[in-house]
Design a protein around this motif. Structure first.
Motif, PDB file in Angstrom:
ATOM      1  N   ASP A  16      -7.708  -0.812 -11.594  1.00  0.00           N
ATOM      2  CA  ASP A  16      -7.323  -0.962 -10.192  1.00  0.00           C
ATOM      3  C   ASP A  16      -6.600  -2.301 -10.073  1.00  0.00           C
ATOM      4  OD1 ASP A  16      -7.235  -1.450  -7.459  1.00  0.00           O
ATOM      5  OD2 ASP A  16      -9.140  -0.436  -7.079  1.00  0.00           O
ATOM      6  N   ARG A  17      -5.267  -2.231  -9.975  1.00  0.00           N
ATOM      7  CA  ARG A  17      -4.458  -3.445 -10.073  1.00  0.00           C
ATOM      8  C   ARG A  17      -4.686  -4.412  -8.904  1.00  0.00           C
ATOM      9  NH1 ARG A  17       1.510  -3.538  -9.972  1.00  0.00           N
ATOM     10  NH2 ARG A  17       2.119  -5.268 -11.300  1.00  0.00           N
ATOM     11  N   PRO A  18      -4.584  -3.968  -7.646  1.00  0.00           N
ATOM     12  CA  PRO A  18      -4.752  -4.945  -6.564  1.00  0.00           C
ATOM     13  C   PRO A  18      -6.135  -5.598  -6.559  1.00  0.00           C
ATOM     14  CG  PRO A  18      -3.985  -2.826  -5.716  1.00  0.00           C
ATOM     15  CD  PRO A  18      -4.277  -2.626  -7.158  1.00  0.00           C
ATOM     16  N   ARG A  19      -7.157  -4.843  -6.944  1.00  0.00           N
ATOM     17  CA  ARG A  19      -8.521  -5.402  -6.907  1.00  0.00           C
ATOM     18  C   ARG A  19      -8.907  -6.073  -8.225  1.00  0.00           C
ATOM     19  NH1 ARG A  19      -8.894  -0.472  -4.478  1.00  0.00           N
ATOM     20  NH2 ARG A  19      -9.247  -0.547  -2.234  1.00  0.00           N
ATOM     21  N   ASP A  58      -2.924  -8.301 -19.195  1.00  0.00           N
ATOM     22  CA  ASP A  58      -1.831  -8.891 -18.426  1.00  0.00           C
ATOM     23  C   ASP A  58      -1.675  -7.991 -17.200  1.00  0.00           C
ATOM     24  OD1 ASP A  58       0.675  -9.199 -17.240  1.00  0.00           O
ATOM     25  OD2 ASP A  58       1.560  -9.962 -19.090  1.00  0.00           O
ATOM     26  N   TRP A  59      -2.054  -8.495 -16.038  1.00  0.00           N
ATOM     27  CA  TRP A  59      -2.147  -7.636 -14.857  1.00  0.00           C
ATOM     28  C   TRP A  59      -0.781  -7.256 -14.279  1.00  0.00           C
ATOM     29  CZ3 TRP A  59      -6.228  -4.912 -13.084  1.00  0.00           C
ATOM     30  CH2 TRP A  59      -7.454  -5.181 -13.689  1.00  0.00           C
ATOM     31  N   ASP A  60       0.282  -7.950 -14.727  1.00  0.00           N
ATOM     32  CA  ASP A  60       1.612  -7.567 -14.255  1.00  0.00           C
ATOM     33  C   ASP A  60       2.107  -6.329 -14.996  1.00  0.00           C
ATOM     34  OD1 ASP A  60       1.828  -9.599 -12.422  1.00  0.00           O
ATOM     35  OD2 ASP A  60       2.463 -11.038 -13.958  1.00  0.00           O
ATOM     36  N   THR A  61       1.814  -6.268 -16.285  1.00  0.00           N
ATOM     37  CA  THR A  61       2.340  -5.154 -17.097  1.00  0.00           C
ATOM     38  C   THR A  61       1.245  -4.174 -17.535  1.00  0.00           C
ATOM     39  OG1 THR A  61       1.987  -6.474 -19.087  1.00  0.00           O
ATOM     40  CG2 THR A  61       4.176  -6.628 -18.035  1.00  0.00           C
TER      41      THR A  61
END
Ligand SMILES: Cc1cc2nc3c(=O)[nH]c(=O)nc-3n(C[C@H](O)[C@H](O)[C@H](O)COP(=O)(O)OP(=O)(O)OC[C@H]3O[C@@H](n4cnc5c(N)ncnc54)[C@H](O)[C@@H]3O)c2cc1C
Length: 287
Positions: free
Chosen positions: A198-201, A230-233
């Motif tokens: 879950d990227r935003p959280r 790496d939460w961006d990719t």
């Protein structure tokens, strides 16, 4: 045997309250096998729940970012749009269940009712922290999946209660389910895994099936991937993925039985988790 066919939740739970010996029937793909094999006798009456509109429907709340799925929705319905576009992992799991006939009849509520550690829908619900809504004549209650599954084929359903719906978050990020069996179709999982990112959280959920007495979470592996990702990719290095797979294996508690060995299951579930995590980097992430 009398079969009661209610069209509302209220009518169903009134019947269950009036006859505590009644048996709930949805698709019958677990129950009728047990009856035919002589492992279970239905109660004095059967309450067929797959004509209840509330159990056959779904709703999406975009504000809350939640999807609520009626307990009598079938795997075939879950593997198709629009549900599949809101929960890819549930669609993946549904596609692996039995045959087209089983997927046309079998329901997510029935998977929860049976509560097998090999149930394909359950790791997805656990990784997503699903909430189960139950109804009885005294009202409704919401139970987190972590409290609903209490043991091998045991759940928190009380006498007279009906599973009404399952609520899951609609996740922005990655989610997938994979299973290993002794062949590619019509197979009970030897090991299975669901990964949710879950990227935003900044939340990672990992749940494992068929490698313990109930569906298992892997908090240490989840934290490790949360830290190394790496939460961006949504990528992690090969070494990080290797360690993540190893930690998932270590969190499993498999046994040896007629389907597989403890050692193979422990190995397989780590490989599944590592592959799922590697796949996360291949999804297109919005900038
Ligand atoms: C050939 C075959 C292949 C299969 N393959 C798979 C597979 O690959 N993966 C997998 O996970 N499963 C598999 N199954 C098992 C089964 O299909 C699933 O567990 C399915 O989800 C059961 O749903 P159902 O609606 O048929 O449940 P039912 O058989 O109708 O009910 C199962 C249990 O849940 C209870 N129940 C059902 N609905 C409710 C409700 N709303 N409220 C309260 N209690 C309820 C019933 O009383 C019963 O105890 C297979 C079964 C067969 C026969």
């Amino acid at each position: 045997m009398p079969v009661h066919i209610p069209d509302t939740v209220e009518s169903a739970v009134e019947h269950l309250a009036a006859d505590p010996d009644a048996t709930v029937l949805a698709g019958g793909t677990d129950l009728m096998v047990e009856v035919n094999d002589g492992h279970r006798r239905p109660g004095s009456t059967v309450v067929l729940v797959n004509r209840i509109a509330e159990l056959r429907s779904w709703r999406h709340d975009p504000t809350a970012g939640q999807l609520t799925i009626g307990a009598a929705m079938t795997y075939r319905e879950l593997m198709e749009a629009p549900i599949a576009s809101m929960s890819a992992a549930l669609a993946h799991a549904s596609r692996t269940v039995g045959s087209p006939q089983i997927r046309n009849a079998g329901t997510l509520g029935g998977n929860l009712g049976t509560c097998s550690p090999a149930g394909d829908g359950l790791p997805v619900l656990v990784a997503l922290d699903a909430v189960i809504e139950l109804a009885s004549t005294t009202g409704r209650r919401s139970v987190p999946i972590s409290e609903f599954i209490v043991g091998v084929k045991q759940n928190a359903l009380r006498s007279g209660e009906l599973i009404v719906s399952i609520t899951i978050p609609v996740v922005d990020g990655f989610q997938a389910y994979a299973k290993v069996g002794v062949r590619n179709a019509m197979v009970i999982a030897v090991a299975s895994a669901c990964l949710v990112i879950d990227r935003p959280r900044r939340r990672v959920g990992v749940a494992l099936g068929s490698v313990g007495p109930r569906i298992l979470r892997c908090p240490d592996a989840e934290q490790d991937l949360t830290d190394s990702l790496d939460w961006d990719t949504l990528t992690a290095s090969p070494a990080d993925l290797e360690r993540f797979g190893r930690m998932v294996s270590e969190a499993s508690r498999p046994i040896t039985d007629h389907r597989s060995t403890e050692e193979y299951r422990r190995h397989a579930v780590g490989v599944l988790a590592r592959r799922l995590a590697r796949r996360a980097s291949q999804v297109e992430v919005a900038a």
